[in-house]
Enzyme design. Structure first.
Site, PDB file in Angstrom:
ATOM      1  N   GLU A 196       0.847  -1.189   0.000  1.00  0.00           N
ATOM      2  CA  GLU A 196       0.000   0.000   0.000  1.00  0.00           C
ATOM      3  C   GLU A 196       0.886   1.245   0.000  1.00  0.00           C
ATOM      4  OE1 GLU A 196      -3.664   1.809   2.717  1.00  0.00           O
ATOM      5  OE2 GLU A 196      -2.100   0.593   3.670  1.00  0.00           O
ATOM      6  N   LYS A 213     -10.300   0.527  -0.846  1.00  0.00           N
ATOM      7  CA  LYS A 213     -10.190   0.328   0.597  1.00  0.00           C
ATOM      8  C   LYS A 213     -11.410   0.868   1.332  1.00  0.00           C
ATOM      9  CE  LYS A 213      -6.932   1.105   4.441  1.00  0.00           C
ATOM     10  NZ  LYS A 213      -5.667   1.795   4.818  1.00  0.00           N
ATOM     11  N   CYS A 237      -4.459  -3.392   4.383  1.00  0.00           N
ATOM     12  CA  CYS A 237      -4.000  -2.833   5.656  1.00  0.00           C
ATOM     13  C   CYS A 237      -5.023  -2.956   6.786  1.00  0.00           C
ATOM     14  CB  CYS A 237      -3.578  -1.378   5.446  1.00  0.00           C
ATOM     15  SG  CYS A 237      -2.463  -0.750   6.740  1.00  0.00           S
TER      16      CYS A 237
END
Length: 525
Positions: free
Chosen positions: A94, A194, A227
């Protein structure tokens, strides 16, 4: 029941750490799992990215591309290296291309236009002029095609919207933190935007959660998330409710936080809990606490964690298409093992076993005026844990909070001059995110005072053989075993026994830093 909540298991393999060899490549530092026909070669790259000197400043698209091409040049080198080693899929971290700490306005020149791969079939390398502002996508597509491998990368993307759209931002566009997936011929296969942003003012949260799954000819279905998503039900857990998803690609920019949430800890725990292969690529900025990548299977990990090296790191490993499952706890209880038998007797409420277990040898331990260990409170991970000291060569201690009771049955070959404690937390975590956790953790304290328990440490000398267990009210429990020098260990056995979830470990390779059962109650977030 979820795969995380099924009966567990004796783990038969040890973890393995990736080690550097000339040329910057990393390969496993121990024998591979027994060869099977149905296997594939995976690669993840921990990238030391080139960052904007002033991410708050406005810049041109040309200047933004100049910076991003520097990072993409490194990506291209790693794809070439991975291709020589036979990699069939590679994952990049990321924020690895554009960086971080932008505002919504300052990141705009770094964004590529992103068509929906589900409505538009497109090969950016072969059709570079089909859409404007897609230079990054074009390079990634060409890398995948040249390397003849699936490629997963993270970039910032933009999507124009109309004022008639009730969710459209005032500037007329959505900005997303996006993972993209390219096939080995360079075709854009899918994207993931995300959902659980971590203080990312530059990006929007998608109006609907992307549950992105892509298919490969070499390993079947892969799930995708990013993440902070790993701590939440959507999309991470919901993806894995599809029993055909046995692999996850996971770009991350994770800041390590010990003693419970170092990058490799949560990655490893997630792979074990859900019986999957997790391909995790972290960014490499040690000064920011950002390192820790790996290829994690339920039985073995190939990982990299370095706070010293300024360089990026490539990990390549061969893993099974069908991750080896865990042997039934019922078939591996070790009833002939006196130590495990004592654990079972404690669960059954045998008073003689309890008496024996509490017969602690205290020759090297602080003296207490009572037979019971004193409880105390200390901050760990910004939460108020209740703890008891773990003294002496052997014993059984327990500590409770809000209905969760954690137990430790332990033996120690020698008693080091260090303080260890067993801690419990059952509540809503509210710092740097809001989520409900149940935690049982055996930790080495930062010093000899109770107030040092919960501090971040990476070195330890204390050796233990132990059973750690608790009466968890969730089936989503992530086992974590970390020893001195940021080394991952594999539990010997873990699972449900008499409504208690337990972890057993003997024969640590080095001093214990953390042994934890980290439970998530998603419905109470």
């Amino acid at each position: 029941m979820s795969r995380a909540g099924r009966q567990l298991a004796l783990l038969l393999c040890s973890c393995c750490v990736a080690v550097a060899i000339p040329g910057g490549l990393a390969e496993e530092g121990c024998p591979a799992e027994p060869h099977q026909a149905s296997r594939y070669v995976a690669a993840v790259y921990e990238h030391q990215s080139f960052l904007s000197p002033d991410p708050l400043a406005l810049t041109s698209r040309e200047q933004a591309l100049e910076l991003m091409h520097r990072n993409l040049d490194v990506y291209e080198q790693q794809v070439t290296t991975a291709a020589r080693k036979g990699a069939q899929i590679i994952v990049f971290p990321e924020d690895g291309i554009h960086g971080f700490n932008f505002t919504r306005t300052s990141i705009y020149p770094f964004l590529d236009f992103m068509p929906s791969p589900r409505s538009v079939r497109w090969n950016p390398c072969l059709e570079p002029h089909r859409f404007n502002d897609t230079e990054v996508l074009q390079r990634l597509s060409c890398m995948a095609m040249k390397g003849e491998m699936f490629l997963v990368a993270n970039l910032g993307t933009k999507q124009p919207c109309h004022s008639s759209d009730p969710g459209c931002p005032s500037d007329g566009r959505y900005q997303f933190n996006t993972n993209v997936v390219f096939s080995s011929n360079g075709t854009l296969v899918d994207r993931y935007r995300k959902h659980n942003l971590y203080f990312e003012a530059a990006f929007d949260t998608p109006l609907e959660v992307d549950h992105t799954v892509f298919d490969t000819p070499f390993a079947g279905k892969f799930g995708v998330f990013t993440c902070f998503d790993i701590l939440f039900f959507d999309p991470a857990v919901r993806l894995l409710q599809d029993s055909e998803v046995k692999h996850v690609v996971y770009p991350t920019a994770w800041m390590n936080q010990l003693p419970l949430l170092a990058a490799i800890q949560i990655q490893r725990g997630f792979a074990i809990a859900f019986v999957i292969n997790l391909l995790a690529a972290n960014i490499h900025h040690p000064s920011l606490g950002m390192t820790g990548s790996g290829i994690h299977t339920p039985l073995k990990s190939f990982w990299h964690h370095s706070m010293d090296s300024p360089e990026g790191h490539l990990i390549i490993a061969e893993v099974a298409r069908n991750p080896p499952g865990l042997i039934s706890a019922g078939n591996a209880t070790g009833k002939t093992d006196p130590f495990h038998r004592k654990f079972l007797q404690l669960l059954a409420g045998d008073p003689y076993s309890e008496k024996d277990a509490q017969d602690v040898h205290c020759d090297a331990a602080p003296k207490s005026t009572t037979n019971a260990s004193p409880t105390f409170n200390s901050e760990m991970m910004y939460d108020n844990f209740t703890l008891v000291p773990v003294w002496g060569r052997d014993g059984h201690v327990h500590v409770c909070a809000h209905g969760l009771c954690c137990h430790l049955l332990y033996q120690r070959p020698t008693v080091s001059q260090e303080l260890y404690a067993l801690g419990v937390f059952d509540g809503l975590h509210t710092v740097h995110g809001t989520y409900y956790v149940q935690v049982c953790a055996l930790v080495k304290c930062g010093g000899l005072g109770f107030d040092t328990c919960g501090q971040e440490i990476t070195e330890a000398m204390g050796m233990f053989e132990f059973h750690l267990w608790g009466n968890f009210s969730t089936s989503y429990i992530f086992p974590m075993l970390l020893t001195s020098g940021m080394m991952l260990e594999t539990p010997d056995q873990l699972g449900w026994e008499s409504d208690q979830y337990f972890l057993k470990k003997r024969g640590l390779s080095s001093g214990l830093v953390t042994a934890a059962l980290y439970g998530r109650l998603y419905e109470r977030d």
